[in-house]
Design a protein around this motif. Structure first.
Motif, mmCIF file in Angstrom:
data_model
loop_
_atom_site.group_PDB
_atom_site.id
_atom_site.type_symbol
_atom_site.label_atom_id
_atom_site.label_comp_id
_atom_site.label_asym_id
_atom_site.label_seq_id
_atom_site.Cartn_x
_atom_site.Cartn_y
_atom_site.Cartn_z
ATOM 1 N N GLY A 139 0.828 -1.206 0.000
ATOM 2 C CA GLY A 139 0.000 0.000 0.000
ATOM 3 C C GLY A 139 0.861 1.255 0.000
ATOM 4 O O GLY A 139 0.628 2.194 -0.762
ATOM 5 N N HIS A 140 1.887 1.241 0.843
ATOM 6 C CA HIS A 140 2.780 2.397 0.958
ATOM 7 C C HIS A 140 3.518 2.654 -0.354
ATOM 8 O O HIS A 140 3.587 3.797 -0.824
ATOM 9 C CB HIS A 140 3.770 2.155 2.104
ATOM 10 C CG HIS A 140 4.796 3.235 2.260
ATOM 11 N ND1 HIS A 140 4.635 4.287 3.131
ATOM 12 C CD2 HIS A 140 5.973 3.444 1.628
ATOM 13 C CE1 HIS A 140 5.683 5.093 3.037
ATOM 14 N NE2 HIS A 140 6.517 4.609 2.129
ATOM 15 N N GLU A 141 4.064 1.605 -0.952
ATOM 16 C CA GLU A 141 4.856 1.790 -2.183
ATOM 17 C C GLU A 141 3.963 2.228 -3.346
ATOM 18 O O GLU A 141 4.321 3.116 -4.115
ATOM 19 C CB GLU A 141 5.618 0.510 -2.538
ATOM 20 C CG GLU A 141 6.601 0.026 -1.477
ATOM 21 C CD GLU A 141 7.612 1.079 -1.038
ATOM 22 O OE1 GLU A 141 7.859 2.036 -1.803
ATOM 23 O OE2 GLU A 141 8.133 0.976 0.078
ATOM 24 N N ALA A 143 1.310 3.855 -3.085
ATOM 25 C CA ALA A 143 0.916 5.241 -2.790
ATOM 26 C C ALA A 143 1.934 6.241 -3.348
ATOM 27 O O ALA A 143 1.555 7.288 -3.881
ATOM 28 C CB ALA A 143 0.758 5.434 -1.283
ATOM 29 N N HIS A 144 3.223 5.924 -3.256
ATOM 30 C CA HIS A 144 4.239 6.823 -3.820
ATOM 31 C C HIS A 144 3.970 7.059 -5.315
ATOM 32 O O HIS A 144 4.090 8.175 -5.810
ATOM 33 C CB HIS A 144 5.636 6.221 -3.673
ATOM 34 C CG HIS A 144 6.290 6.469 -2.340
ATOM 35 N ND1 HIS A 144 6.496 7.733 -1.834
ATOM 36 C CD2 HIS A 144 6.801 5.608 -1.417
ATOM 37 C CE1 HIS A 144 7.103 7.628 -0.650
ATOM 38 N NE2 HIS A 144 7.291 6.353 -0.374
ATOM 39 N N ALA A 145 3.617 5.975 -6.013
ATOM 40 C CA ALA A 145 3.371 6.098 -7.459
ATOM 41 C C ALA A 145 2.087 6.867 -7.744
ATOM 42 O O ALA A 145 2.067 7.784 -8.572
ATOM 43 C CB ALA A 145 3.319 4.709 -8.101
ATOM 44 N N GLN A 193 15.150 5.805 -5.120
ATOM 45 C CA GLN A 193 13.983 6.625 -5.427
ATOM 46 C C GLN A 193 13.145 6.895 -4.197
ATOM 47 O O GLN A 193 12.294 7.760 -4.200
ATOM 48 C CB GLN A 193 13.128 6.006 -6.542
ATOM 49 C CG GLN A 193 12.225 4.880 -6.129
ATOM 50 C CD GLN A 193 12.950 3.556 -6.111
ATOM 51 O OE1 GLN A 193 14.160 3.504 -5.975
ATOM 52 N NE2 GLN A 193 12.216 2.483 -6.255
ATOM 53 N N LEU A 194 13.404 6.155 -3.136
ATOM 54 C CA LEU A 194 12.649 6.398 -1.916
ATOM 55 C C LEU A 194 13.464 7.195 -0.909
ATOM 56 O O LEU A 194 13.020 7.492 0.171
ATOM 57 C CB LEU A 194 12.235 5.068 -1.287
ATOM 58 C CG LEU A 194 11.422 4.167 -2.201
ATOM 59 C CD1 LEU A 194 11.283 2.790 -1.580
ATOM 60 C CD2 LEU A 194 10.052 4.756 -2.431
ATOM 61 N N GLY A 195 14.699 7.493 -1.292
ATOM 62 C CA GLY A 195 15.598 8.129 -0.329
ATOM 63 C C GLY A 195 15.256 9.579 -0.063
ATOM 64 O O GLY A 195 14.530 10.209 -0.815
ATOM 65 N N GLN A 204 6.542 13.569 1.580
ATOM 66 C CA GLN A 204 6.070 12.487 0.703
ATOM 67 C C GLN A 204 5.956 11.175 1.474
ATOM 68 O O GLN A 204 5.031 10.395 1.239
ATOM 69 C CB GLN A 204 7.027 12.305 -0.477
ATOM 70 C CG GLN A 204 7.016 13.464 -1.462
ATOM 71 C CD GLN A 204 7.786 13.154 -2.731
ATOM 72 O OE1 GLN A 204 8.640 12.281 -2.772
ATOM 73 N NE2 GLN A 204 7.490 13.875 -3.787
ATOM 74 N N GLU A 205 6.877 10.944 2.392
ATOM 75 C CA GLU A 205 6.826 9.716 3.194
ATOM 76 C C GLU A 205 5.549 9.640 4.015
ATOM 77 O O GLU A 205 4.872 8.619 4.034
ATOM 78 C CB GLU A 205 8.037 9.645 4.141
ATOM 79 C CG GLU A 205 9.232 8.963 3.549
ATOM 80 C CD GLU A 205 8.873 7.722 2.776
ATOM 81 O OE1 GLU A 205 8.242 6.812 3.351
ATOM 82 O OE2 GLU A 205 9.191 7.652 1.590
ATOM 83 N N SER A 206 5.243 10.739 4.714
ATOM 84 C CA SER A 206 4.044 10.647 5.550
ATOM 85 C C SER A 206 2.785 10.606 4.689
ATOM 86 O O SER A 206 1.800 9.978 5.073
ATOM 87 C CB SER A 206 3.989 11.746 6.611
ATOM 88 O OG SER A 206 4.192 12.978 6.036
ATOM 89 N N THR A 249 15.851 5.056 4.538
ATOM 90 C CA THR A 249 15.004 6.025 3.838
ATOM 91 C C THR A 249 13.643 6.187 4.513
ATOM 92 O O THR A 249 12.924 7.126 4.234
ATOM 93 C CB THR A 249 14.773 5.576 2.384
ATOM 94 O OG1 THR A 249 14.280 4.241 2.400
ATOM 95 C CG2 THR A 249 16.052 5.638 1.577
ATOM 96 N N HIS A 250 13.298 5.234 5.369
ATOM 97 C CA HIS A 250 11.986 5.251 6.024
ATOM 98 C C HIS A 250 12.153 5.063 7.529
ATOM 99 O O HIS A 250 11.906 3.968 8.038
ATOM 100 C CB HIS A 250 11.121 4.098 5.504
ATOM 101 C CG HIS A 250 10.730 4.218 4.068
ATOM 102 N ND1 HIS A 250 11.604 4.072 3.040
ATOM 103 C CD2 HIS A 250 9.527 4.462 3.499
ATOM 104 C CE1 HIS A 250 10.968 4.217 1.896
ATOM 105 N NE2 HIS A 250 9.703 4.460 2.136
ATOM 106 N N PRO A 251 12.609 6.066 8.255
ATOM 107 C CA PRO A 251 12.832 5.860 9.690
ATOM 108 C C PRO A 251 11.556 5.440 10.417
ATOM 109 O O PRO A 251 10.524 6.081 10.289
ATOM 110 C CB PRO A 251 13.329 7.231 10.171
ATOM 111 C CG PRO A 251 13.059 8.182 9.082
ATOM 112 C CD PRO A 251 12.857 7.431 7.816
HETATM 113 ZN ZN LIG Z 1 8.207 5.459 1.261
#
Ligand SMILES: [Zn+2]
Length: 279
Positions: A139-141, A143-145, A193-195, A204-206, A249-251
């Motif tokens: 779901g998370h990945e 969502a980035h797209a 690309q997620l860094g 973008q992460e949240s 990249t995702h703390p």
């Molecule tokens: Zn992410």
């Protein structure tokens, strides 16, 4: 006449700026993406993806884990596509060619490139633990797209360097401008690309967390699993000397977990709608 000329120039500039912006589905956040088209982004993404797959050990779909990745991916994809179509956002997935692959790698990592190319590394499976855990990451990945984060970062990086257009795209790759190629490498490079390359990445992460919770819920996975997954991730990080790739990249810090908990009630509503429809 002169005044008219000036105001029309301003109007034109504003018009261009409006064209260059769009809103993220569900969160409604306005984002600047206009320096790269969806089509250009996807062309570059597919070239990068092919290069990666050609040199990776892809797990056969006959294997239980690979089949599970494809199944979870398919369920979330269908739910997300239905939502986008019903809410007039279908342009977001124009040109998408979804794929859900599992590759042999000890790294704890997973990604979704623009255009719907999703890859899980076998190393992250023990942390995912089960199908619901895979749905959290999926779901998370995705969502980035769906939130066009790649285009946004590419456009921002280009604007920061004073580049106003991408230039020609030939034979599946951007040609010409070396600077643009470097930016594309940073944005699309596998694992990078997620860094947190650009300052906006945290936002973008949240956003991906928030959308990811809703996407997994729409597909019938209980969003509570996201909190459990990130807690396992934090534990894995504290045990290992070298932090897992995904954690760099995702703390999985307390803020992230607290934010997820706060977003649970909204996601639960989507989960209940799904569950209700199933009865
Ligand atoms: Zn992410």
């Amino acid at each position: 006449m002169k005044i008219f000329f000036k105001s029309s120039v301003v109007a034109f500039a504003l018009f261009t700026l409006i064209l260059a912006c769009q809103r993220v589905p569900l969160t409604g956040r306005k984002q600047f993406v206009g320096l790269v088209s969806n089509e250009q982004m996807i062309t570059m993404s597919f070239a990068e993806y092919k290069g990666f797959m050609d040199t990776s050990k892809v797990v056969s779909l006959k294997a239980k884990d690979a089949e599970m990745i494809a199944r979870v991916g398919g369920r979330i994809k269908t739910a997300v596509e239905n939502y986008l179509i019903q809410n007039n956002y279908s342009q977001v997935i124009d040109g998408y060619q979804w794929e859900f692959k599992l590759v042999e790698s000890k790294e704890l990592n997973a990604w979704c490139m623009p255009g719907g190319k999703v890859c899980f590394y076998t190393g992250i499976l023990p942390i995912c633990k089960d199908e619901a855990g895979i749905a959290v990451v999926m779901g998370h990945e995705i969502a980035h797209a769906i939130a066009s984060h790649g285009r946004e970062r590419m456009s921002q990086a280009m604007a920061a360097q004073g580049i106003t257009q991408l230039g020609a795209i030939g034979a599946g790759v951007a040609t010409g401008n070396q600077q643009v190629m470097e930016i594309a490498g940073q944005v699309l490079g596998v694992g990078s690309q997620l860094g947190f390359v650009l300052p906006n990445s945290r936002k973008q992460e949240s956003e991906a967390d928030k959308l990811g919770l809703i996407f997994m819920s729409m597909a019938g996975y209980n969003p509570q699993n996201a909190v459990d997954f990130w807690q396992r991730m934090a534990e894995a990080g504290s045990k290992s000397q070298k932090p897992p790739k995904l954690l760099s990249t995702h703390p999985a810090d307390e803020t992230r977990i607290a934010d997820l908990k706060a977003q649970l009630p909204q996601a639960q509503k989507y989960y209940q709608v799904y569950s209700g429809n199933k009865k």
